[in-house]
Design a protein around this motif. Structure first.
Motif, short mmCIF file in Angstrom:
data_model
loop_
_atom_site.label_atom_id
_atom_site.label_comp_id
_atom_site.label_asym_id
_atom_site.label_seq_id
_atom_site.Cartn_x
_atom_site.Cartn_y
_atom_site.Cartn_z
N GLN A 24 5.28 -0.25 12.22
CA GLN A 24 4.43 -0.29 11.04
C GLN A 24 4.35 -1.73 10.52
O GLN A 24 5.33 -2.47 10.55
CB GLN A 24 5.02 0.61 9.96
N SER A 25 3.18 -2.13 10.06
CA SER A 25 3.02 -3.45 9.46
C SER A 25 1.91 -3.40 8.44
O SER A 25 1.17 -2.43 8.35
CB SER A 25 2.69 -4.50 10.53
N ARG A 26 1.82 -4.48 7.65
CA ARG A 26 0.77 -4.54 6.63
C ARG A 26 -0.52 -5.07 7.24
O ARG A 26 -0.51 -6.01 8.02
CB ARG A 26 1.20 -5.47 5.49
N ASN A 27 -1.61 -4.48 6.85
CA ASN A 27 -2.91 -4.98 7.26
C ASN A 27 -3.52 -5.76 6.12
O ASN A 27 -3.98 -5.19 5.13
CB ASN A 27 -3.82 -3.81 7.65
N GLU A 28 -3.51 -7.08 6.22
CA GLU A 28 -4.04 -7.90 5.13
C GLU A 28 -5.17 -8.79 5.64
O GLU A 28 -5.16 -9.21 6.78
CB GLU A 28 -2.92 -8.77 4.54
N SER A 83 6.82 0.08 -16.87
CA SER A 83 7.24 0.68 -15.61
C SER A 83 7.30 2.20 -15.71
O SER A 83 6.92 2.91 -14.77
CB SER A 83 8.62 0.14 -15.20
N ILE A 84 7.76 2.70 -16.84
CA ILE A 84 7.84 4.15 -17.02
C ILE A 84 6.45 4.77 -17.05
O ILE A 84 6.15 5.72 -16.30
CB ILE A 84 8.59 4.50 -18.32
N ASP A 85 5.58 4.23 -17.89
CA ASP A 85 4.27 4.87 -18.05
C ASP A 85 3.30 4.49 -16.94
O ASP A 85 2.68 5.35 -16.32
CB ASP A 85 3.67 4.51 -19.40
N HIS A 86 3.16 3.19 -16.68
CA HIS A 86 2.13 2.72 -15.76
C HIS A 86 2.48 2.99 -14.29
O HIS A 86 1.58 3.15 -13.46
CB HIS A 86 1.90 1.23 -15.98
N ASP A 87 3.78 3.03 -13.96
CA ASP A 87 4.16 3.19 -12.56
C ASP A 87 4.73 4.57 -12.22
O ASP A 87 4.52 5.08 -11.13
CB ASP A 87 5.20 2.12 -12.18
N LYS A 118 0.83 -1.21 0.00
CA LYS A 118 0.00 0.00 0.00
C LYS A 118 0.87 1.26 0.00
O LYS A 118 0.72 2.16 0.83
CB LYS A 118 -0.94 0.00 1.21
N SER A 119 1.78 1.31 -0.97
CA SER A 119 2.78 2.38 -1.00
C SER A 119 3.09 2.83 -2.42
O SER A 119 3.70 2.08 -3.18
CB SER A 119 4.08 1.90 -0.33
N MET A 120 2.70 4.05 -2.76
CA MET A 120 3.08 4.62 -4.05
C MET A 120 4.57 4.93 -4.08
O MET A 120 5.22 4.82 -5.12
CB MET A 120 2.26 5.89 -4.31
N ARG A 121 5.14 5.29 -2.94
CA ARG A 121 6.57 5.56 -2.86
C ARG A 121 7.38 4.33 -3.24
O ARG A 121 8.34 4.41 -4.02
CB ARG A 121 6.93 6.01 -1.44
N LEU A 122 7.00 3.18 -2.73
CA LEU A 122 7.68 1.92 -3.07
C LEU A 122 7.48 1.59 -4.54
O LEU A 122 8.43 1.18 -5.23
CB LEU A 122 7.15 0.78 -2.20
N ARG A 123 6.28 1.78 -5.04
CA ARG A 123 5.98 1.47 -6.43
C ARG A 123 6.86 2.27 -7.38
O ARG A 123 7.44 1.73 -8.33
CB ARG A 123 4.50 1.75 -6.71
N GLN A 124 7.01 3.56 -7.13
CA GLN A 124 7.79 4.41 -8.03
C GLN A 124 9.28 4.16 -7.88
O GLN A 124 10.02 4.20 -8.87
CB GLN A 124 7.42 5.87 -7.79
N GLY A 126 6.26 -3.76 6.85
CA GLY A 126 5.41 -2.83 6.13
C GLY A 126 6.17 -2.01 5.12
O GLY A 126 7.28 -2.38 4.69
N GLU A 127 5.63 -0.88 4.76
CA GLU A 127 6.20 -0.02 3.72
C GLU A 127 7.63 0.39 4.01
O GLU A 127 8.49 0.34 3.13
CB GLU A 127 5.32 1.22 3.57
N ASN A 128 7.90 0.80 5.26
CA ASN A 128 9.25 1.30 5.59
C ASN A 128 10.31 0.23 5.36
O ASN A 128 11.40 0.52 4.83
CB ASN A 128 9.30 1.77 7.04
N ALA A 129 10.02 -1.02 5.74
CA ALA A 129 10.99 -2.10 5.56
C ALA A 129 11.23 -2.36 4.08
O ALA A 129 12.38 -2.55 3.65
CB ALA A 129 10.47 -3.36 6.25
N ALA A 130 10.15 -2.36 3.30
CA ALA A 130 10.29 -2.63 1.86
C ALA A 130 11.06 -1.51 1.16
O ALA A 130 11.98 -1.78 0.37
CB ALA A 130 8.91 -2.79 1.24
N VAL A 131 10.71 -0.27 1.43
CA VAL A 131 11.39 0.87 0.78
C VAL A 131 12.86 0.91 1.17
O VAL A 131 13.74 1.11 0.32
CB VAL A 131 10.69 2.20 1.14
N ALA A 132 13.15 0.71 2.45
CA ALA A 132 14.53 0.75 2.92
C ALA A 132 15.37 -0.34 2.27
O ALA A 132 16.51 -0.11 1.83
CB ALA A 132 14.57 0.60 4.44
N SER A 133 14.81 -1.55 2.15
CA SER A 133 15.58 -2.65 1.56
C SER A 133 15.84 -2.41 0.08
O SER A 133 16.93 -2.71 -0.43
CB SER A 133 14.84 -3.98 1.75
#
Length: 482
Positions: free
Chosen positions: A478-482, A349-353, A121-127, A420-427
């Protein structure tokens, strides 16, 4: 006129081959209505078709030219890397695909970056992930363009520049037209050609060298290390290079994009059998080629391991005129089946993300096609520079990037839900930065004096990426809510 007389057979077969590609492009184009159709063929393809595409997409000219020739200097010990490569392929189909495929449908995702963005649930990670995909894709495309151009140059005796430009025009054109479905249909044909070509290649070299035992005696007389377990490269380096390539089975977007097209769990099970078998046969056939070729190619005839296969097919003419012409199609298939997939991944990736995350319909398809041309052109031009000199090195670097960035968040994240998001983005950020810094250190003079730079970047990148993901995941609130 003399050139045309000498190469009319090759040209005739290439024209027939291109006509088949044009047919596949037309079929794919007729079925493109939405971005979902263009990028994943409506998620309705069977296991055999996707398995052949998965195989063909991975087996580029980097394998047929780079990996096949490397044992010329390393020796037969180079073949142990095949164990790692086949194991990674099996892991991709057994551990990643069964969980990944249902989630892509649940999220409605079309790219790996898109998947990660939904998963965390992270646009920052996606981009961030999309930017890394684009960079690593171009690095890999440069290597493929070089390998395929070397093959054309050796077989048709055309200038390297012309060979690169021809491949650019053909692959870009049919990728533009039909998208994912035309690419997969073409991959299936190319995959069959490649596995037959790999087996034929080792059979021809063994025949020309007088049989396996005489060839081994010849190698032993040249350099005993060529036929020993010690070899001319440390096991750790061979395993690292193999892992840097093999990790792509699990995390590289062009491979994972194949899973998007699978229609159901039954198709996954079929692919899990077919793809590893094809890959096993191909590596058994290709990895020893460089070493065995020493019985056929005179000492001093080549200056780079990337020249082994082109020399065998061209100057040494191990196949004879008809079969050499057929193998030209194998090498073209190996190049095109990888280039088309990577082009689609990078453009999406360029256009869609990065540019238009919510874009759909005709406008999104047309924008993606424009980016296909841009990425292909940039990669083709880079292949004309000294940056493209070492195919294996470039391939391993792009694989190391993907492993460090996406193995923790994507593969571990499929099974461990806490981070969650922070762990994914940091890695992703720290893993990619470490890989790039380490690559520069071990390939430029300022880093060669330090013992720690003897460790390949894939080990460092994976270790740091996983470590960051685990530590931040454990200690972050922070964690993911699934």
């Amino acid at each position: 006129m003399t050139w045309l007389t000498e190469h009319w057979l090759q040209l005739a077969l290439v024209i027939v081959y291109l006509m088949i590609l044009a047919h596949h492009a037309r079929v794919g184009q007729q079925r493109v209505r939405t971005l979902d159709d263009y990028l994943v063929a409506g998620r309705g393809l069977g296991g055999w078709l996707i398995a052949l595409s998965f195989y063909a997409t991975f087996m580029s000219t980097n394998t047929f030219i780079g990996a096949a020739g490397k044992s010329w200097e390393v020796g037969l010990v180079w073949c142990i890397g095949g164990v790692v490569l086949v194991a990674c392929c099996c892991a991709s189909w057994v551990f990643v695909a069964p969980r990944f495929v249902p989630l892509t449908k649940q999220y409605g995702s079309l790219t790996v970056a898109d998947f990660l963005g939904h998963r965390y649930k992270s646009m920052r990670l996606r981009q961030t992930a999309a930017a890394i995909v684009v960079f690593a894709s171009i690095v890999y495309l440069v290597a493929i363009y070089r390998g395929s151009a070397l093959a054309l140059e050796g077989l048709l005796q055309v200038p390297y520049l012309w060979a690169v430009m021809l491949i650019f025009v053909v692959v870009t054109a049919y990728t533009l037209a039909g998208g994912f479905e035309s690419v997969v249909l073409t991959d299936a044909l190319q995959g069959i050609l490649m596995v037959v070509g790999a087996v034929a290649m080792i059979a021809a070299v063994l025949y020309q060298g007088g049989g396996l035992l005489p060839i081994l005696e010849n190698l032993r007389s040249q350099d005993p290390k060529l036929v020993s377990w010690q070899g001319n490269m440390a096991w750790s380096t061979i395993m690292a290079l193999s892992l840097a390539v093999g990790i792509k089975y699990l995390v590289e977007p062009r491979q994972l994009s194949r899973f998007y097209g699978l229609k159901d769990a039954s198709a996954v099970r079929v692919g899990a059998i077919v793809a590893p078998l094809l890959i096993l046969v191909t590596y058994i056939s290709l990895l020893p080629i460089g070493a065995l070729a020493r019985a056929v190619i005179p000492s001093g005839a080549i200056t780079s391991t990337d020249e082994v296969v082109p020399h065998l097919l061209g100057t040494a003419n191990v196949f004879g005129p008809l079969l050499s012409t057929m193998f030209l199609l194998v090498l073209l298939s190996a190049a095109m089946s990888s280039i088309d997939s990577v082009l689609l991944v990078a453009a999406a990736s360029i256009d869609h993300d990065l540019i238009s995350p919510d874009g759909t319909g005709d406008a999104a398809v047309n924008r993606t096609r424009i980016w296909v041309v841009v990425v292909s052109l940039a990669s083709m031009l880079a292949a004309l520079t000294p940056l493209a000199d070492d195919i294996v090195k470039l391939t391993a670097f792009s694989g190391s990037l993907y492993g460090a960035c996406f193995f923790p968040a994507l593969v571990i994240g499929l099974y461990w839900r806490k981070p969650g998001e922070n762990a994914a983005v940091a890695s992703v950020i720290i893993g990619s930065a470490v890989v790039m810094a380490w690559f520069v250190a071990i390939n430029y003079d300022w880093g060669k004096d330090y013992a720690w730079t003897k460790i390949h970047e894939v080990w460092v990148g994976l270790g740091v990426g996983i470590g960051v993901y685990v530590v931040v995941g454990l200690f972050s609130t922070q964690s993911r809510n699934e």
